[in-house]
Design an enzyme around this catalytic site. Sequence first.
Site, PDB file in Angstrom:
ATOM      1  N   HIS A 274      -4.465   6.709   4.271  1.00  0.00           N
ATOM      2  CA  HIS A 274      -5.075   7.953   4.763  1.00  0.00           C
ATOM      3  C   HIS A 274      -4.180   9.104   4.349  1.00  0.00           C
ATOM      4  O   HIS A 274      -2.958   8.987   4.400  1.00  0.00           O
ATOM      5  CB  HIS A 274      -5.204   7.911   6.288  1.00  0.00           C
TER       6      HIS A 274
ATOM      7  N   GLU B  56       2.413  -0.202   9.015  1.00  0.00           N
ATOM      8  CA  GLU B  56       2.115   1.147   8.515  1.00  0.00           C
ATOM      9  C   GLU B  56       3.384   1.982   8.559  1.00  0.00           C
ATOM     10  O   GLU B  56       4.150   1.921   9.524  1.00  0.00           O
ATOM     11  CB  GLU B  56       1.021   1.801   9.374  1.00  0.00           C
TER      12      GLU B  56
ATOM     13  N   GLU C 255       0.355  -2.800  12.351  1.00  0.00           N
ATOM     14  CA  GLU C 255      -1.056  -2.389  12.309  1.00  0.00           C
ATOM     15  C   GLU C 255      -1.948  -3.497  12.869  1.00  0.00           C
ATOM     16  O   GLU C 255      -1.472  -4.581  13.221  1.00  0.00           O
ATOM     17  CB  GLU C 255      -1.473  -1.992  10.876  1.00  0.00           C
TER      18      GLU C 255
ATOM     19  N   ASP D 256       8.628   3.202 -26.080  1.00  0.00           N
ATOM     20  CA  ASP D 256       7.445   2.773 -26.831  1.00  0.00           C
ATOM     21  C   ASP D 256       6.211   2.902 -25.940  1.00  0.00           C
ATOM     22  O   ASP D 256       5.966   2.052 -25.083  1.00  0.00           O
ATOM     23  CB  ASP D 256       7.673   1.316 -27.279  1.00  0.00           C
TER      24      ASP D 256
ATOM     25  N   ARG E   5     -13.240   7.151  13.188  1.00  0.00           N
ATOM     26  CA  ARG E   5     -12.502   6.458  12.135  1.00  0.00           C
ATOM     27  C   ARG E   5     -13.390   5.865  11.040  1.00  0.00           C
ATOM     28  O   ARG E   5     -12.888   5.419  10.017  1.00  0.00           O
ATOM     29  CB  ARG E   5     -11.635   5.351  12.741  1.00  0.00           C
TER      30      ARG E   5
ATOM     31  N   GLU F  71      -0.453   1.851   4.595  1.00  0.00           N
ATOM     32  CA  GLU F  71      -0.609   0.545   5.251  1.00  0.00           C
ATOM     33  C   GLU F  71      -0.342  -0.549   4.223  1.00  0.00           C
ATOM     34  O   GLU F  71      -0.618  -0.360   3.027  1.00  0.00           O
ATOM     35  CB  GLU F  71      -2.019   0.407   5.827  1.00  0.00           C
TER      36      GLU F  71
ATOM     37  N   GLU G  92      -7.895  14.725   7.597  1.00  0.00           N
ATOM     38  CA  GLU G  92      -7.408  13.414   7.177  1.00  0.00           C
ATOM     39  C   GLU G  92      -8.494  12.776   6.326  1.00  0.00           C
ATOM     40  O   GLU G  92      -9.574  12.471   6.834  1.00  0.00           O
ATOM     41  CB  GLU G  92      -7.122  12.532   8.405  1.00  0.00           C
TER      42      GLU G  92
ATOM     43  N   ARG H 230      -9.678   9.599   4.746  1.00  0.00           N
ATOM     44  CA  ARG H 230      -9.319   8.218   5.091  1.00  0.00           C
ATOM     45  C   ARG H 230      -9.679   7.208   4.002  1.00  0.00           C
ATOM     46  O   ARG H 230      -9.318   6.041   4.077  1.00  0.00           O
ATOM     47  CB  ARG H 230     -10.039   7.814   6.387  1.00  0.00           C
TER      48      ARG H 230
ATOM     49  N   GLU I  84      -0.287   8.161   4.869  1.00  0.00           N
ATOM     50  CA  GLU I  84       0.048   7.053   5.786  1.00  0.00           C
ATOM     51  C   GLU I  84      -0.170   5.782   4.998  1.00  0.00           C
ATOM     52  O   GLU I  84      -1.297   5.480   4.627  1.00  0.00           O
ATOM     53  CB  GLU I  84      -0.931   7.018   6.960  1.00  0.00           C
TER      54      GLU I  84
HETATM   55  N1  GLU Z   1      -6.663  -0.199   8.185  1.00  0.00           N
HETATM   56  C1  GLU Z   1      -7.765   0.703   8.341  1.00  0.00           C
HETATM   57  C2  GLU Z   1      -8.262   1.141   6.955  1.00  0.00           C
HETATM   58  O1  GLU Z   1      -8.574   0.356   6.203  1.00  0.00           O
HETATM   59  C3  GLU Z   1      -7.428   1.920   9.147  1.00  0.00           C
HETATM   60  C4  GLU Z   1      -6.792   1.712  10.478  1.00  0.00           C
HETATM   61  C5  GLU Z   1      -6.356   3.049  11.098  1.00  0.00           C
HETATM   62  O2  GLU Z   1      -7.198   3.804  11.551  1.00  0.00           O
HETATM   63  O3  GLU Z   1      -5.162   3.344  11.001  1.00  0.00           O
HETATM   64  O4  GLU Z   1      -8.371   2.275   6.588  1.00  0.00           O
HETATM   65 MG    MG Z   2      -3.362   2.940  10.232  1.00  0.00          MG
END
Ligand code: GLU
Ligand code: MG
Length: 465
Positions: free
Chosen positions: A260, A211, A203, A45, A331, A125, A350, A352, A123
């Site tokens: 990421h 992670e 992490e 359904d 980052r 988390e 990557e 992110r 990846e």
């Molecule tokens: N936890 C972080 C985020 O919010 C990233 C940390 C890392 O670089 O793995 O993306």
């Molecule tokens: Mg990380």
Amino acid sequence: MSRLKSGEIRHVDLKALDLFGRWRHITLPAHEVDEETFRKGVPFDGSSFPGYRSIEESDMLMLPDPETAFVDPFSGAATLSLLTDIYEPNGTRYGRDPRGVAQRAAAYLRATGVADTAYFGPELEFFIFDGVRFELRANASSYAIDSAEAEWAAGEAGAMGQAFQAKAAYFATAPQDQSGPVRNAMADALEAAGIVVERHHHEVGGPGQGEMNIRFADLVGAADNVLKVKYIVRNVAHQHGRTATFMPKPVFGENGSGMHVHQSLFLNGANRFYDADGYAGLSALARAYIAGILSHGPALVALTNPTTNSYKRLVPGYEAPIYLAFSSANRSAAIRVPVGVRDAKGARIEFRTPDASCNPYLAFAAVVMAGLDGIERGLEPERLGFGPVEKDIYHLPAAEAAKLRQVPGSLAESLNALEEDHAFLLKGGVFSEDLIAVWIREKREEARRLAMRPTPEEFALYFTA
Ligand code: GLU
Ligand code: MG
């Protein structure tokens, strides 16, 4: 089929996805499953699946994909799980089936001739807590998280002096890392389900943040794997008397949880993102792909970061990527070019920004469509002001920071951006106007629910106004 007939498998569990990326399941005794089940599917359904059908046209079919089979360790008896594709009763593919969107994106990529395969390495988390309670009442609302690893537990009766300070738990060891054995059990269960785990670790987030990194796969396979990881991580935590969440920002003042996504495009076995002489080992095509993602960034995040909570993660100071820029190692940029993998095989980008509250099929499909649009239009990220930025963006002089664009600050803003900018998703019939419209309507409703409820922070600010 032979495993079914041998009696080794006693139950067959079919998992179907709603529009927002949550699995639902139905179980058939093995004797009820034959070739016909795979050809004709199992009815359900659709009106009870969020984002799908209205009640008067609710009959739909799920057809199991034999490629996705894994033995489900959480069903108590020998159970084979299969992911499914969703069809209309007349046998046509259902247009809002997210797996279908991802399959069409992979086909569109091949049709462009740019690449035959898009590889995705997510990846994931997440937090593993000891307990979570919340309540929503007209006169009260609250939540509370328990974690023996957290800073706030350091002063509690019975504490052993092992609690983490906030944001201090990266790669921590036992006995402070109390989640190590649980993550090991998660990795074992993932491998038993056919997913290669490359590594996992504690992490930065003190209250049990972890992670899990899994081996890359193609677009559809990687999205399948994301849902398997979420399912297995949550269930293994539960078996250990803990509770895991992929909510992007569950703890105030701590890092949030992102997803990421490493990406590269391959054609006939060759990595199209690699150029030994290019910036950070990237080809012009990879830079155009980056420019496509960043220029569609505000609309894209409505699919890659689709909850109100996603935007509580995307704030300065928590390693979260808030700037629409690329960088060779930074980052705080939305796109990072990882170091250490700049060779013909490993060269990749990557992205992110995404978090695991997304529907990975829609998110990965949208990212590829944005990147391809950048390639088709020959965009150059430098000319569009997307970097590269090598300094720590959080601490840039104000004048320089002001030149960079940021991701939207709220779900409402990103939905407005998606409403304005989604033609790139419609190419090749990958997404439909119908799907985008339903997504925006349902997600606006979520944002409205949040906007209507007073919060404790508002009492602190305004009760005496
Ligand atoms: N936890 C972080 C985020 O919010 C990233 C940390 C890392 O670089 O793995 O993306
Ligand atoms: Mg990380």
